[in-house]
Design a protein around this motif. Structure first.
Motif, PDB file in Angstrom:
ATOM      1  N   ILE A 138       4.147 -21.261 -16.400  1.00 52.55           N
ATOM      2  CA  ILE A 138       2.917 -21.330 -15.619  1.00 52.55           C
ATOM      3  C   ILE A 138       2.296 -22.709 -15.850  1.00 52.55           C
ATOM      4  CG2 ILE A 138       0.628 -20.338 -15.237  1.00 52.55           C
ATOM      5  CD1 ILE A 138       1.703 -17.694 -16.285  1.00 52.55           C
ATOM      6  N   HIS A 139       2.172 -23.453 -14.779  1.00 46.04           N
ATOM      7  CA  HIS A 139       1.674 -24.828 -14.874  1.00 46.04           C
ATOM      8  C   HIS A 139       0.372 -24.969 -14.092  1.00 46.04           C
ATOM      9  CE1 HIS A 139       5.558 -26.261 -16.527  1.00 46.04           C
ATOM     10  NE2 HIS A 139       6.076 -25.330 -15.732  1.00 46.04           N
ATOM     11  N   ARG A 140      -0.631 -25.578 -14.725  1.00 45.26           N
ATOM     12  CA  ARG A 140      -1.920 -25.819 -14.077  1.00 45.26           C
ATOM     13  C   ARG A 140      -2.404 -27.269 -14.242  1.00 45.26           C
ATOM     14  NH1 ARG A 140      -4.672 -21.688 -11.999  1.00 45.26           N
ATOM     15  NH2 ARG A 140      -4.050 -19.546 -12.487  1.00 45.26           N
ATOM     16  N   ASP A 141      -1.655 -28.029 -15.011  1.00 47.89           N
ATOM     17  CA  ASP A 141      -2.045 -29.417 -15.264  1.00 47.89           C
ATOM     18  C   ASP A 141      -1.593 -30.290 -14.093  1.00 47.89           C
ATOM     19  OD1 ASP A 141      -2.609 -31.935 -16.197  1.00 47.89           O
ATOM     20  OD2 ASP A 141      -1.719 -31.613 -18.182  1.00 47.89           O
ATOM     21  N   ILE A 142      -2.529 -30.770 -13.318  1.00 49.34           N
ATOM     22  CA  ILE A 142      -2.189 -31.563 -12.140  1.00 49.34           C
ATOM     23  C   ILE A 142      -1.513 -32.873 -12.514  1.00 49.34           C
ATOM     24  CG2 ILE A 142      -4.379 -32.812 -12.008  1.00 49.34           C
ATOM     25  CD1 ILE A 142      -2.281 -31.311  -9.094  1.00 49.34           C
ATOM     26  N   ARG A 143      -1.684 -33.307 -13.756  1.00 49.08           N
ATOM     27  CA  ARG A 143      -1.005 -34.530 -14.195  1.00 49.08           C
ATOM     28  C   ARG A 143       0.507 -34.340 -14.257  1.00 49.08           C
ATOM     29  NH1 ARG A 143      -4.334 -35.392 -19.632  1.00 49.08           N
ATOM     30  NH2 ARG A 143      -3.784 -33.164 -19.669  1.00 49.08           N
ATOM     31  N   GLU A 144       0.948 -33.086 -14.308  1.00 43.71           N
ATOM     32  CA  GLU A 144       2.388 -32.778 -14.299  1.00 43.71           C
ATOM     33  C   GLU A 144       2.762 -32.108 -12.983  1.00 43.71           C
ATOM     34  OE1 GLU A 144       2.923 -30.382 -17.741  1.00 43.71           O
ATOM     35  OE2 GLU A 144       2.433 -31.995 -19.142  1.00 43.71           O
TER      36      GLU A 144
ATOM     37  N   ILE B 288       0.312 -36.812  -6.025  1.00 47.36           N
ATOM     38  CA  ILE B 288      -1.141 -36.707  -6.003  1.00 47.36           C
ATOM     39  C   ILE B 288      -1.723 -38.116  -6.054  1.00 47.36           C
ATOM     40  CG2 ILE B 288      -3.172 -35.787  -7.179  1.00 47.36           C
ATOM     41  CD1 ILE B 288      -1.353 -33.671  -5.945  1.00 47.36           C
ATOM     42  N   LYS B 289      -2.486 -38.474  -5.016  1.00 50.36           N
ATOM     43  CA  LYS B 289      -3.060 -39.820  -4.927  1.00 50.36           C
ATOM     44  C   LYS B 289      -4.529 -39.807  -5.365  1.00 50.36           C
ATOM     45  CE  LYS B 289       0.005 -41.062  -1.116  1.00 50.36           C
ATOM     46  NZ  LYS B 289       0.110 -41.528   0.286  1.00 50.36           N
ATOM     47  N   ASN B 290      -5.025 -40.974  -5.638  1.00 49.44           N
ATOM     48  CA  ASN B 290      -6.392 -41.086  -6.158  1.00 49.44           C
ATOM     49  C   ASN B 290      -7.447 -40.606  -5.170  1.00 49.44           C
ATOM     50  OD1 ASN B 290      -5.483 -42.177  -8.580  1.00 49.44           O
ATOM     51  ND2 ASN B 290      -5.558 -44.286  -7.801  1.00 49.44           N
ATOM     52  N   ASN B 291      -7.149 -40.678  -3.870  1.00 50.72           N
ATOM     53  CA  ASN B 291      -8.136 -40.264  -2.873  1.00 50.72           C
ATOM     54  C   ASN B 291      -8.083 -38.758  -2.572  1.00 50.72           C
ATOM     55  OD1 ASN B 291      -5.734 -40.073  -1.522  1.00 50.72           O
ATOM     56  ND2 ASN B 291      -6.274 -41.513   0.124  1.00 50.72           N
ATOM     57  N   MET B 292      -7.313 -38.007  -3.371  1.00 46.63           N
ATOM     58  CA  MET B 292      -7.204 -36.548  -3.214  1.00 46.63           C
ATOM     59  C   MET B 292      -8.039 -35.864  -4.293  1.00 46.63           C
ATOM     60  SD  MET B 292      -3.064 -36.404  -2.558  1.00 46.63           S
ATOM     61  CE  MET B 292      -3.005 -34.620  -2.458  1.00 46.63           C
TER      62      MET B 292
ATOM     63  N   VAL C  82      -8.473 -32.794  -6.060  1.00 45.23           N
ATOM     64  CA  VAL C  82      -7.771 -31.522  -6.307  1.00 45.23           C
ATOM     65  C   VAL C  82      -8.760 -30.495  -6.844  1.00 45.23           C
ATOM     66  CG1 VAL C  82      -5.953 -30.370  -7.616  1.00 45.23           C
ATOM     67  CG2 VAL C  82      -5.589 -32.683  -6.741  1.00 45.23           C
ATOM     68  N   GLN C  83      -8.934 -29.408  -6.107  1.00 48.15           N
ATOM     69  CA  GLN C  83      -9.835 -28.328  -6.499  1.00 48.15           C
ATOM     70  C   GLN C  83      -9.143 -27.290  -7.391  1.00 48.15           C
ATOM     71  OE1 GLN C  83     -13.150 -28.386  -5.556  1.00 48.15           O
ATOM     72  NE2 GLN C  83     -12.581 -30.431  -4.781  1.00 48.15           N
ATOM     73  N   ASP C  84      -7.886 -27.056  -7.118  1.00 48.01           N
ATOM     74  CA  ASP C  84      -7.152 -26.043  -7.897  1.00 48.01           C
ATOM     75  C   ASP C  84      -5.650 -26.285  -7.739  1.00 48.01           C
ATOM     76  OD1 ASP C  84      -6.736 -23.940  -9.571  1.00 48.01           O
ATOM     77  OD2 ASP C  84      -7.447 -22.384  -8.193  1.00 48.01           O
ATOM     78  N   TYR C  85      -4.910 -25.903  -8.783  1.00 50.29           N
ATOM     79  CA  TYR C  85      -3.460 -26.100  -8.751  1.00 50.29           C
ATOM     80  C   TYR C  85      -2.787 -25.050  -9.628  1.00 50.29           C
ATOM     81  CZ  TYR C  85       1.121 -27.998 -10.063  1.00 50.29           C
ATOM     82  OH  TYR C  85       2.462 -28.147 -10.322  1.00 50.29           O
ATOM     83  N   LEU C  86      -1.688 -24.494  -9.129  1.00 55.20           N
ATOM     84  CA  LEU C  86      -0.907 -23.523  -9.894  1.00 55.20           C
ATOM     85  C   LEU C  86       0.548 -23.602  -9.459  1.00 55.20           C
ATOM     86  CD1 LEU C  86      -0.613 -20.976 -11.761  1.00 55.20           C
ATOM     87  CD2 LEU C  86      -0.949 -19.611  -9.699  1.00 55.20           C
ATOM     88  N   LEU C  87       1.430 -23.606 -10.446  1.00 58.46           N
ATOM     89  CA  LEU C  87       2.866 -23.515 -10.171  1.00 58.46           C
ATOM     90  C   LEU C  87       3.465 -22.525 -11.169  1.00 58.46           C
ATOM     91  CD1 LEU C  87       5.477 -24.428  -8.756  1.00 58.46           C
ATOM     92  CD2 LEU C  87       5.660 -26.244 -10.475  1.00 58.46           C
ATOM     93  N   VAL C  88       4.140 -21.509 -10.652  1.00 62.38           N
ATOM     94  CA  VAL C  88       4.782 -20.497 -11.491  1.00 62.38           C
ATOM     95  C   VAL C  88       6.276 -20.526 -11.220  1.00 62.38           C
ATOM     96  CG1 VAL C  88       4.903 -18.064 -12.125  1.00 62.38           C
ATOM     97  CG2 VAL C  88       2.735 -19.052 -11.391  1.00 62.38           C
ATOM     98  N   TYR C  89       7.031 -20.604 -12.304  1.00 63.70           N
ATOM     99  CA  TYR C  89       8.490 -20.543 -12.211  1.00 63.70           C
ATOM    100  C   TYR C  89       8.965 -19.353 -13.038  1.00 63.70           C
ATOM    101  CZ  TYR C  89      13.367 -21.541 -13.366  1.00 63.70           C
ATOM    102  OH  TYR C  89      14.720 -21.444 -13.578  1.00 63.70           O
TER     103      TYR C  89
END
Length: 284
Positions: free
Chosen positions: A114-120, A149-153, A155-162
């Motif tokens: 479960i990934h929530r870190d937008i930096r990854e 992910i660009k600087n002008n975006m 990001v309100q929320d992010y989730l990736l599940v594998y």
């Protein structure tokens, strides 16, 4: 007479061979002095082979009785051993089965990420990028999701599940707010995407709160982008094999991000129909 004749006659062979106890010798002597029948019986034994035969018969009978007693004890012991062995084997099978189920469950759960870190963004623990592995359901080329992910975006929320119990399942969403110009550019990019029809796919009927900007749907799942018309875009990814998702997608995705009527669980009607077709083809 103190003792019955049968008892005395059983002791006569021992009395004759001089191996009887003193008490037995005294009892036999006393009996022979009083009982003419036993005295005559003893005389016949001493004058023929009857003594040896009677003695052998007596010993054989005692041996047979002893064997029967030993046999009964042995049967009881063997029965107990078999009973204990069966119980031990059953318990061992139960323990091994529980261990196997636990191992398989642990192995399956160990693959859940479960990934929530937008930096990854879009990356799994092994370093692979989901957008490169499954761009629009596995096809290479233009991707509905932003490639970075660009600087002008904003990001309100992010989730990736594998999750990979047997086959790889991917689930995720990305909610981004854009400035007006960037939103218009992204909206233009997405509406130019060669979208596919999704209505009816796994029971999907549409979205109540959002407009679909781009859609790629198939047996493998869905990749799409939604907008609220207020410069916010939601990107959604649902990719699964075998006509059913092993991830409980409703536990991770907000309900409004899912198409109404969607049923992509492991026992969904689409999968059931495919199984029925497979069985019909196999039985022809």
């Amino acid at each position: 007479m103190k003792y019955p004749c049968n008892l005395i006659r059983d002791i006569l062979p021992l009395y004759h061979d001089g191996v009887a106890s003193e008490e037995s010798v005294a009892a036999v002597t006393e009996h022979l002095n009083e009982c003419n029948a036993c005295k005559e019986y003893y005389s016949q034994m001493c004058g023929s082979d009857t003594l040896e035969a009677a003695y052998d018969e007596q010993m054989a009978r005692k041996a047979a009785d002893s064997y029967k007693r030993v046999q009964k004890k042995l049967v009881r012991k063997i029965g107990k051993v078999i009973g204990v062995t069966v119980v031990v084997v059953v318990l061992l099978i139960a323990v091994l089965y529980a261990a196997l189920v636990g191992y398989l469950h642990f192995s399956a759960e160990a693959t859940r990420e479960i990934h929530r870190d937008i930096r990854e963004y879009a990356y799994l623990e092994d370093g692979s990028n989901v957008l490169e592995l499954f761009s629009d359901g596995g096809e290479t080329g233009e991707c509905i999701w932003p490639k970075e992910i660009k600087n002008n975006m904003d990001v309100q929320d992010y989730l990736l599940v594998y999750y990979c119990p047997w086959d790889s399942n991917y689930l995720g969403y990305l909610t981004v707010s854009y400035e007006e110009a960037e939103y218009e550019a992204e909206e233009k990019r997405l509406t130019a995407y060669p979208s596919t029809e999704y209505i009816g796919n796994y029971g999907a009927t549409g979205f109540a709160q959002y407009e679909v900007l781009a859609m790629d749907a198939g047996d493998y799942g869905f990749v799409y982008a939604l907008t609220d018309g207020k410069e916010t875009i939601i990107y959604v990814l649902m990719i699964f094999p075998g006509y059913g998702m092993d991830i409980d997608y409703e536990a991770y995705l907000p309900k409004e991000y899912l198409p109404e009527g969607l049923d992509a669980g492991k026992d969904n009607p689409t999968r059931q129909k495919m199984v029925e077709r497979f069985e019909e083809t196999k039985n022809r």
